[in-house]
Design an enzyme around this catalytic site. Structure first.
Site, PDB file in Angstrom:
ATOM      1  N   HIS A 153      58.269  64.012 -96.341  1.00 14.10           N
ATOM      2  CA  HIS A 153      57.296  62.920 -96.161  1.00 14.10           C
ATOM      3  C   HIS A 153      56.430  62.813 -97.429  1.00 14.10           C
ATOM      4  O   HIS A 153      55.209  63.029 -97.397  1.00 14.10           O
ATOM      5  CB  HIS A 153      56.439  63.255 -94.940  1.00 14.10           C
ATOM      6  CG  HIS A 153      55.602  62.145 -94.403  1.00 14.10           C
ATOM      7  ND1 HIS A 153      54.710  61.431 -95.182  1.00 14.10           N
ATOM      8  CD2 HIS A 153      55.526  61.626 -93.156  1.00 14.10           C
ATOM      9  CE1 HIS A 153      54.113  60.533 -94.419  1.00 14.10           C
ATOM     10  NE2 HIS A 153      54.595  60.630 -93.198  1.00 14.10           N
ATOM     11  N   GLU A 253      59.994  58.441 -98.242  1.00 17.71           N
ATOM     12  CA  GLU A 253      60.407  59.654 -97.547  1.00 17.71           C
ATOM     13  C   GLU A 253      61.924  59.711 -97.408  1.00 17.71           C
ATOM     14  O   GLU A 253      62.519  58.876 -96.727  1.00 17.71           O
ATOM     15  CB  GLU A 253      59.766  59.672 -96.159  1.00 17.71           C
ATOM     16  CG  GLU A 253      58.272  59.401 -96.200  1.00 17.71           C
ATOM     17  CD  GLU A 253      57.668  59.152 -94.812  1.00 17.71           C
ATOM     18  OE1 GLU A 253      58.145  59.746 -93.836  1.00 17.71           O
ATOM     19  OE2 GLU A 253      56.718  58.357 -94.715  1.00 17.71           O
TER      20      GLU A 253
HETATM   21  C1  BG6 Z   1      55.074  57.933 -91.379  1.00 20.95           C
HETATM   22  C2  BG6 Z   1      55.261  57.080 -90.162  1.00 20.95           C
HETATM   23  O1  BG6 Z   1      56.277  58.552 -91.707  1.00 20.95           O
HETATM   24  O2  BG6 Z   1      54.089  58.942 -91.111  1.00 20.95           O
HETATM   25  C3  BG6 Z   1      53.916  56.478 -89.761  1.00 20.95           C
HETATM   26  O3  BG6 Z   1      56.224  56.095 -90.450  1.00 20.95           O
HETATM   27  C4  BG6 Z   1      52.870  57.578 -89.566  1.00 20.95           C
HETATM   28  O4  BG6 Z   1      54.061  55.722 -88.581  1.00 20.95           O
HETATM   29  C5  BG6 Z   1      52.818  58.414 -90.822  1.00 20.95           C
HETATM   30  O5  BG6 Z   1      51.608  57.006 -89.283  1.00 20.95           O
HETATM   31  C6  BG6 Z   1      51.797  59.564 -90.784  1.00 20.95           C
HETATM   32  O6  BG6 Z   1      52.048  60.438 -89.739  1.00 20.95           O
HETATM   33  P1  BG6 Z   1      51.118  61.671 -89.463  1.00 20.95           P
HETATM   34  O7  BG6 Z   1      51.666  62.339 -88.215  1.00 20.95           O
HETATM   35  O8  BG6 Z   1      51.218  62.581 -90.654  1.00 20.95           O
HETATM   36  O9  BG6 Z   1      49.724  61.137 -89.283  1.00 20.95           O
END
Ligand code: BG6
Length: 277
Positions: A153, A253
């Site tokens: 991510h 990602e």
């Molecule tokens: C992204 C998603 O990968 O991660 C989003 O597509 C999400 O929808 C974002 O808001 C952040 O996620 P998190 O769990 O780290 O707040």
């Protein structure tokens, strides 16, 4: 050169410095939260609100989403549980003066078995050099088949979100999570609103351009790419993020998400690999 360090609250990380680059990697989540090339600005974005608390996900860097990407599987936390679990540092190798390699490993624990009843080995190999290579290998040590979705991510540090262009996703289909519909990407991507998309069938490099530079992101073991920026309203609601932080990053990602999920039979392995240069 590398050092095992910790913040005042005991949160441990590894600091790597070589002639080409430097990086910081938390043992929690095998999470790279800083990566820089010599004489360049940070490649990765890290929220100024990151307070490095045990069992809390770091906002920025490269969270590992594993064994799930997203929140479709309600039996597991959003993006799985690896990002808040403590990995073991197995090895650090100084390959040459400008290249350092680390291997971190996570095995199932009593805690993980309670929410995901599998025996597994998860290895994260990180190569810190003029480019950054991440290899995440999942091995199913269980007797039953394992279903896997995952992602690096990665939060990229950008000059300003309005300067950003993403190339390499033209003509790819994507699932738009904001409206639950599929579309085809016609042009290069620019940002004027919230974007939350899963691109499918991606086999070539994705290129991120802003005012400062051009970064190439090339993956193997994956054909899905998530592109995400929360924009103004969602950014205000998000944990661990300042209200205007959306201007400073974009997430690209490398994933195994949606149709690109993996099934691993007993004893099988899968490797997701991404090269950032
Ligand atoms: C992204 C998603 O990968 O991660 C989003 O597509 C999400 O929808 C974002 O808001 C952040 O996620 P998190 O769990 O780290 O707040």
């Amino acid at each position: 050169m590398y050092k095992l360090k910790s913040f005042a609250n005991g949160f441990e990380y590894i600091e790597v410095q070589n002639t080409a680059s430097s990086a910081k990697i938390a043992l929690q989540g095998a999470h790279i939260f800083e990566y820089k090339r010599e004489r360049e600005e940070d490649i990765l974005w890290l929220s100024q609100e990151s307070d490095f608390q045990k069992t809390k996900a770091i906002r920025g860097g490269v969270p590992l989403c594993w064994p799930r990407f997203g929140s479709l599987d309600k039996s597991l936390p959003q993006h799985g549980f690896a990002r808040t679990m403590l990995f073991e540092l197995l090895e650090v190798k100084e390959i040459h003066e400008g290249k350092t390699q680390l291997i971190l490993e996570l095995r199932d624990t009593k805690e993980s078995r309670e929410i995901w009843d599998f025996s597994f080995k998860l290895q994260m190999k990180i190569t810190i050099a003029k480019s950054l290579t991440m290899q995440l290998t999942t091995t199913n040590l269980d007797t039953k088949e394992m279903f896997l979705t995952q992602a690096f991510h990665t939060y990229f540090n950008v000059s300003d979100i309005s300067d950003v262009t993403i190339k390499g996703l033209q003509n790819r289909h994507y699932f738009d999570a904001l409206v639950d519909e599929e579309f085809t990407q016609n042009a290069e991507i620019r940002f004027t609103q919230e974007v939350d998309r899963v691109y499918q069938g991606v086999n070539a490099a994705v290129v991120l351009e802003d005012k400062r530079r051009s970064i190439s992101i090339k993956s193997s073991g994956s054909s899905s790419v998530v592109v995400w920026n929360p924009w103004i309203e969602k950014c205000k609601r998000m944990s661990g993020m300042q209200a205007l932080a959306y201007k400073e990053f974009v997430c690209i990602e490398s994933a195994n998400a949606f149709d690109d999920f993996k099934s691993l039979k007993a004893g099988e392995s899968h490797r997701l690999e991404t090269l950032i240069c």
